[in-house]
Design an enzyme around this catalytic site. Structure first.
Site, short mmCIF file in Angstrom:
data_model
loop_
_atom_site.label_atom_id
_atom_site.label_comp_id
_atom_site.label_asym_id
_atom_site.label_seq_id
_atom_site.Cartn_x
_atom_site.Cartn_y
_atom_site.Cartn_z
N GLU A 33 44.64 -46.84 37.99
CA GLU A 33 45.47 -46.64 39.19
C GLU A 33 46.23 -45.34 39.04
OE1 GLU A 33 48.20 -49.77 40.32
OE2 GLU A 33 48.59 -48.74 42.23
N CYS A 237 48.56 -51.46 43.92
CA CYS A 237 49.39 -51.30 45.12
C CYS A 237 49.02 -50.03 45.88
CB CYS A 237 50.86 -51.27 44.74
SG CYS A 237 51.43 -52.85 44.15
N ASN A 367 44.40 -56.48 47.27
CA ASN A 367 45.06 -56.42 45.96
C ASN A 367 46.31 -57.29 45.99
OD1 ASN A 367 45.93 -55.29 43.30
ND2 ASN A 367 47.62 -54.56 44.57
N GLU A 368 46.29 -58.34 45.27
CA GLU A 368 47.40 -59.28 45.14
C GLU A 368 48.23 -59.41 46.43
OE1 GLU A 368 50.99 -56.99 42.82
OE2 GLU A 368 49.47 -57.81 41.48
O1 AHR Z 1 49.56 -52.24 37.54
C1 AHR Z 1 50.70 -51.92 38.27
C2 AHR Z 1 50.84 -52.72 39.56
O2 AHR Z 1 50.97 -54.06 39.26
C3 AHR Z 1 49.64 -52.69 40.47
O3 AHR Z 1 49.65 -51.61 41.31
C4 AHR Z 1 49.78 -53.95 41.25
O4 AHR Z 1 48.55 -54.46 41.64
C5 AHR Z 1 50.56 -54.86 40.34
O5 AHR Z 1 51.67 -55.36 40.96
#
Ligand code: AHR
Length: 639
Positions: A33, A237, A367-368
């Site tokens: 990321e 995120c 994503n989550e």
């Molecule tokens: O890994 C950091 C963050 O943790 C990521 O962006 C997110 O998916 C999670 O909350």
């Protein structure tokens, strides 16, 4: 550290036989990321910061088009400098700098860039400089490019002369004879006139695998050395974004870099997008990792606008009228990766230099995300179309940010309803959690979705953290029939811009450090198998959760690999059932990582913890003493 006691991993299955089961070949991978300057100022090898003058206060308070730049009027030169947007190189890259040189003085009038905390160069290496210039006055203007330190010493230089006729790209090579950091790149006009400047770039020629617009060689190699079976990108995120306008759109990230659409980074900086989807796919191919791109599920991050603060905007769904176009973008991504060269998006891939497909197998959706009706509606719209049009693609869904709770429960309910092939679970938990959850997947219903543990970390970089992660990873192997993939998170952090801790790899401009967690990931990944052999290791009478073990076989080599973790204070004896393994070979290696529980590797100290490899006598398998605070990986040669 408090520990919970339960039957240790080697014995935790009801089936006490030493039968084998097939496990996922894609078990251990990486999750990249652009967080903590992991891309710009990190893996992406560009040395010029804010190269196209697109930084703004919306990226970060106090930032603007001239952040990292300085106006240079040395040697009695004078003129004016302004940021313009009337006639850019490309409308997607709207800002450029206008230099009006009234008197170029003795040294020239121009600009300098301080890179990401200074520019670091290595002796004997060559650097590709390029810039877009538009000569706006009648006469050609000589331009000098220099790498200088604070005292003005020049480390590399080039000169060229501008031509009339609109925006033109100029390329030069700077040869550097001395290693240095904290340098600045100077671009100086040596005669009066008017010059528009954009896309100022300096790249080491020595990128990973020598790729153009490539990656920082040492960091890319550090990732490659993990031998990841897959790579998830570009976030996190970052994917669903801070509000709908900040959602990551893959189509904005391909093509010539000066035509890509840059944007704010949700982690409070800027995405130059120089590292885009083409570069991600190419890197995956270079390191033999299956690509796992993630697209937003049509909703923004639930924390958008800082939901925890008053005035946060929270999760927002794309207007339903936009969803057809959005779904088409997802289909186009699959075509970009896998389509023939005569397809619309396959042709774009070929134009970028890669006619062969990238063999995309997995696509993550979401994503989550907070499990809301808005999310479910949009996820299903995307999922149904991808499933119908691309049955060859395995979709990875999402079940919230935590290993339990409302989003997790709702997420699983939804996954069951839709028969989503794989769901992404995230665990940022205390070390104790990793020990007490060793049996988490032993009783998972094998008929439901498989699991991708997309993000996990035990909140620290001490040996004890890494060992509890290792203990948990033995359970991932043991449950490799239902856990398809797993990746530690986050992967990379620039030590001067770390917005999340812990990370797997910390780096500065000249070096990186393997955390102990990195070594654990590496020991598991390079010693992955494709079948799991049950009940091979027993600890003499002890069933404390600080002890864990696994045994896998790699069918390509015939090797048998045993991993034993002791995250506890005392050495313990273990027995490895040789008969069950039917081991003929006497050739084996032991790789051991051990030390004090609170030791860690840091960037500015000599490494404290490194795995030590030695020959191993298989006769001792009958009574192997597992040191306190250790991970032992015993690899027995199959042939
Ligand atoms: O890994 C950091 C963050 O943790 C990521 O962006 C997110 O998916 C999670 O909350």
């Amino acid at each position: 550290m408090a520990t919970t006691v339960f039957a240790q991993s080697g014995n935790s299955e009801k089936d006490k036989s030493t039968t084998t089961k097939t496990i996922s070949p894609d078990l251990f991978g990486v999750f990249f990321e652009d967080l903590s300057y992991a891309a710009d100022g990190g893996l992406y090898a560009e040395l010029v910061q804010n190269r196209s003058f697109e930084y703004s206060a919306s990226d970060k308070k106090d930032w603007n088009s001239l952040t990292a730049w300085e106006y240079i009027t040395q040697g009695y030169s004078y003129g004016t400098l302004s940021i313009e947007s009337a006639h850019p190189v490309h409308p997607n890259n709207p800002h450029y700098l206008l230099l009006n040189i009234e008197d170029s003085g003795q040294e020239g009038l121009g600009i300098s860039n301080s890179g990401y905390d200074g520019i670091t160069v290595k002796a004997g290496e060559q650097y590709n400089f390029s810039v877009y210039l538009q000569q706006l006055s009648p006469n050609p203007i000589p331009v000098t490019v220099q790498l200088r330190d604070k005292k003005g010493t020049v480390y590399g230089a080039a000169t060229f002369i501008t031509e009339s006729g609109g925006w033109k790209k100029y390329n030069n090579v700077l040869t550097v004879n001395q290693t240095a950091d904290s340098l600045k790149l100077f671009v100086l006009a040596k005669k009066p006139g008017k010059l528009a400047i954009d896309e100022v770039s300096l790249f080491p020629q020595n990128t990973f695998k020598g790729e153009a617009n490539g990656l920082r060689a040492d960091l890319a190699q550090a990732i490659a050395d993990l031998q990841p079976k897959f790579m998830r990108f570009p976030g996190g995120c970052l994917v669903h974004g801070d509000g709908l306008g900040n959602m990551y759109r893959w189509k904005n990230t391909i093509g010539p870099v000066e035509q890509r659409i840059q944007q704010r980074n949700i982690w409070n900086y800027h995405q130059s997008i120089g590292l885009g989807f083409y570069e991600y796919f190419r890197f995956c191919e270079d390191i033999g990792a299956k690509p796992l791109p993630v697209v937003a599920a049509g909703v923004s991050c639930q924390n958008s606008g800082g939901t925890w603060r008053i005035g946060g905007i929270g999760q927002k769904g794309l207007p339903l009228t936009d969803m057809q176009g959005y779904i088409q973008d997802v289909l186009d991504l699959i075509e970009y990766a896998n389509g023939p060269v005569n397809s619309k998006w396959g042709a774009q891939r070929a134009a970028a230099g890669h006619p062969k497909p990238f063999n995309l197998q997995y696509v993550g959706i979401g994503n989550e995300d907070k499990q809301t009706d808005d999310f479910r509606l949009r996820f299903k719209m995307i999922y149904d179309v991808v499933k119908a049009k691309h049955p060859e693609i395995t979709v990875v869904g999402t079940v919230g940010p935590s290993p339990s709770g409302d989003d997790y429960d709702q997420g699983w309910k939804f996954a069951n309803l839709l028969n989503i092939p794989i769901v992404d679970e995230h665990f940022y938990e205390r070390p104790e959690w990793f020990l007490s959850n060793n049996a988490r997947y032993d009783t998972y219903n094998r008929k439901k979705s498989e699991v991708y543990i997309g993000e996990y970390a035990s909140q620290g970089n001490d040996l004890i953290n890494a060992l509890t992660e290792a203990a948990f990873m033995t359970s991932i192997e043991r449950n490799g029939d239902v856990v398809r993939m797993a990746s530690y998170a986050p992967l990379l952090a620039n030590s001067k811009h770390t917005s999340w801790n812990p990370n797997l790899i910390y780096f500065n401009n000249s070096k990186w450090v393997p955390t102990v967690n990195y070594y654990v990931q590496q020991l598991f990944s390079v010693n992955q198998g494709d079948s799991y052999i049950r009940n091979v290791v027993t600890f003499n009478g002890i069933t404390d959760s600080t002890l864990a073990a696994s045994c896998v076989k790699d069918s390509r080599t015939g090797d048998i690999i045993i991993k034993i973790v002791n995250a506890g204070t005392t050495a313990t004896s273990s027995k490895i059932d040789l008969k069950a393994l039917n081991i003929q070979s006497k050739k084996a290696k032991l790789n051991i990582l051990k030390g004090n529980p609170n030791d860690k590797n840091t960037l500015n100290e000599p490494l404290k913890l490194v795995p030590i490899v030695s020959d191993f006598d298989t006769k001792t398998l009958n009574n192997y003493t597992v040191p306190a605070y250790s991970l032992s990986v015993i690899r027995i040669k199959g042939r």
